[in-house]
Motif scaffolding. Structure first.
Motif, PDB file in Angstrom:
ATOM      1  N   GLN A  71       0.667  -1.284   0.083  1.00  0.00           N
ATOM      2  CA  GLN A  71      -0.165  -0.007  -0.090  1.00  0.00           C
ATOM      3  C   GLN A  71       0.783   1.286  -0.060  1.00  0.00           C
ATOM      4  O   GLN A  71       0.464   2.426  -0.219  1.00  0.00           O
ATOM      5  N   ALA A  72       2.067   1.026   0.447  1.00  0.00           N
ATOM      6  CA  ALA A  72       2.907   2.438   0.457  1.00  0.00           C
ATOM      7  C   ALA A  72       2.855   2.936  -0.750  1.00  0.00           C
ATOM      8  O   ALA A  72       3.038   4.405  -1.037  1.00  0.00           O
ATOM      9  N   ASP A  73       3.155   2.327  -1.934  1.00  0.00           N
ATOM     10  CA  ASP A  73       2.896   3.063  -3.270  1.00  0.00           C
ATOM     11  C   ASP A  73       1.394   2.823  -3.773  1.00  0.00           C
ATOM     12  O   ASP A  73       1.092   2.077  -4.266  1.00  0.00           O
ATOM     13  N   ARG A  74       0.789   4.134  -3.518  1.00  0.00           N
ATOM     14  CA  ARG A  74      -0.814   3.957  -3.647  1.00  0.00           C
ATOM     15  C   ARG A  74      -1.092   3.847  -4.909  1.00  0.00           C
ATOM     16  O   ARG A  74      -2.229   2.989  -5.432  1.00  0.00           O
ATOM     17  N   GLU A  75      -0.439   4.346  -5.904  1.00  0.00           N
ATOM     18  CA  GLU A  75      -0.794   4.154  -7.471  1.00  0.00           C
ATOM     19  C   GLU A  75      -0.535   2.649  -7.907  1.00  0.00           C
ATOM     20  O   GLU A  75      -1.303   1.986  -8.440  1.00  0.00           O
ATOM     21  N   ASN A  76       0.645   1.864  -7.458  1.00  0.00           N
ATOM     22  CA  ASN A  76       0.895   0.593  -7.542  1.00  0.00           C
ATOM     23  C   ASN A  76      -0.277  -0.433  -7.071  1.00  0.00           C
ATOM     24  O   ASN A  76      -0.629  -1.232  -7.464  1.00  0.00           O
ATOM     25  N   PHE A  77      -0.436   0.117  -5.687  1.00  0.00           N
ATOM     26  CA  PHE A  77      -1.697  -0.883  -4.974  1.00  0.00           C
ATOM     27  C   PHE A  77      -2.985  -0.730  -5.875  1.00  0.00           C
ATOM     28  O   PHE A  77      -3.392  -1.739  -5.792  1.00  0.00           O
ATOM     29  N   ALA A  78      -3.356   0.330  -6.362  1.00  0.00           N
ATOM     30  CA  ALA A  78      -4.539   0.538  -7.057  1.00  0.00           C
ATOM     31  C   ALA A  78      -4.376  -0.377  -8.490  1.00  0.00           C
ATOM     32  O   ALA A  78      -5.468  -1.138  -8.671  1.00  0.00           O
ATOM     33  N   ARG A  79      -3.328  -0.466  -9.000  1.00  0.00           N
ATOM     34  CA  ARG A  79      -3.162  -1.264 -10.159  1.00  0.00           C
ATOM     35  C   ARG A  79      -2.990  -2.670  -9.903  1.00  0.00           C
ATOM     36  O   ARG A  79      -4.000  -3.525 -10.446  1.00  0.00           O
ATOM     37  N   VAL A  80      -2.743  -3.077  -8.765  1.00  0.00           N
ATOM     38  CA  VAL A  80      -2.651  -4.377  -8.222  1.00  0.00           C
ATOM     39  C   VAL A  80      -4.071  -4.770  -7.839  1.00  0.00           C
ATOM     40  O   VAL A  80      -4.473  -6.054  -8.467  1.00  0.00           O
ATOM     41  N   ALA A  81      -4.860  -3.901  -7.216  1.00  0.00           N
ATOM     42  CA  ALA A  81      -6.018  -4.266  -6.835  1.00  0.00           C
ATOM     43  C   ALA A  81      -6.991  -4.356  -8.124  1.00  0.00           C
ATOM     44  O   ALA A  81      -7.892  -5.300  -8.162  1.00  0.00           O
ATOM     45  N   ARG A  82      -6.775  -3.502  -9.220  1.00  0.00           N
ATOM     46  CA  ARG A  82      -7.713  -3.658 -10.503  1.00  0.00           C
ATOM     47  C   ARG A  82      -7.328  -4.982 -11.034  1.00  0.00           C
ATOM     48  O   ARG A  82      -8.101  -5.559 -11.581  1.00  0.00           O
ATOM     49  N   ARG A  83      -6.078  -5.301 -11.257  1.00  0.00           N
ATOM     50  CA  ARG A  83      -5.654  -6.686 -11.789  1.00  0.00           C
ATOM     51  C   ARG A  83      -6.217  -7.823 -10.979  1.00  0.00           C
ATOM     52  O   ARG A  83      -6.759  -8.899 -11.662  1.00  0.00           O
ATOM     53  N   ALA A  84      -6.248  -7.798  -9.795  1.00  0.00           N
ATOM     54  CA  ALA A  84      -6.791  -9.049  -9.000  1.00  0.00           C
ATOM     55  C   ALA A  84      -8.278  -9.133  -9.191  1.00  0.00           C
ATOM     56  O   ALA A  84      -8.606 -10.148  -9.215  1.00  0.00           O
ATOM     57  N   ALA A  85      -8.863  -7.843  -8.910  1.00  0.00           N
ATOM     58  CA  ALA A  85     -10.459  -7.708  -9.118  1.00  0.00           C
ATOM     59  C   ALA A  85     -10.579  -8.379 -10.545  1.00  0.00           C
ATOM     60  O   ALA A  85     -11.683  -9.125 -11.058  1.00  0.00           O
ATOM     61  N   GLU A  86      -9.952  -7.984 -11.935  1.00  0.00           N
ATOM     62  CA  GLU A  86     -10.192  -8.599 -13.150  1.00  0.00           C
ATOM     63  C   GLU A  86     -10.174 -10.242 -13.117  1.00  0.00           C
ATOM     64  O   GLU A  86     -10.686 -10.783 -13.676  1.00  0.00           O
ATOM     65  N   LEU A  87      -8.933 -10.605 -12.345  1.00  0.00           N
ATOM     66  CA  LEU A  87      -8.580 -11.986 -12.575  1.00  0.00           C
ATOM     67  C   LEU A  87      -9.776 -12.555 -11.626  1.00  0.00           C
ATOM     68  O   LEU A  87     -10.058 -13.950 -12.107  1.00  0.00           O
ATOM     69  N   ARG A  88     -10.240 -12.041 -10.583  1.00  0.00           N
ATOM     70  CA  ARG A  88     -11.003 -12.885  -9.767  1.00  0.00           C
ATOM     71  C   ARG A  88     -12.562 -12.845 -10.218  1.00  0.00           C
ATOM     72  O   ARG A  88     -13.255 -13.682 -10.436  1.00  0.00           O
TER      73      ARG A  88
END
Length: 108
Positions: A71-88
């Motif tokens: 979460q420390a890198d907010r933009e990267n965290f948002a990208r990870v969350a988006r990708r995880a949501a898409e995969l899920r």
């Protein structure tokens, strides 16, 4: 006579490196996750106090440390969350979707 050997300065340790303090971990979390961290940490402290066993407390702190580092890198965290949501879900995440909604879809 030779000049004294100057020691190289050690590289500065990242604030969220293994062994980071609970305060540093909490500070790096998104505000909406701090309450969950506080509750989990308090419960683990209470259990450690009662059992005189630190393993569960240390495991909890390490787990939250890794999450805070993400979460420390907010933009990267948002990208990870988006990708995880898409995969899920198998569906693309709309560009204007709030992060809280995306996180729920991703299970984060």
């Amino acid at each position: 006579m030779s000049a004294p050997h100057a020691e190289e300065p050690s590289p500065r340790r990242h604030r969220l490196a293994p062994g980071a303090s609970p305060a540093a971990i909490r500070a790096a979390l998104l505000p909406e996750d701090r309450g969950a961290f506080d509750a989990a940490y308090t419960a683990a402290l209470d259990e450690a106090r009662a059992s005189l066993e630190l393993t569960a407390l240390l495991d909890l702190v390490e787990s939250w440390r890794r999450f805070a580092a993400l979460q420390a890198d907010r933009e990267n965290f948002a990208r990870v969350a988006r990708r995880a949501a898409e995969l899920r879900t198998g569906d693309p995440v709309p560009a204007d979707e709030p992060l809280s909604v995306t996180r729920t879809k991703a299970g984060l």
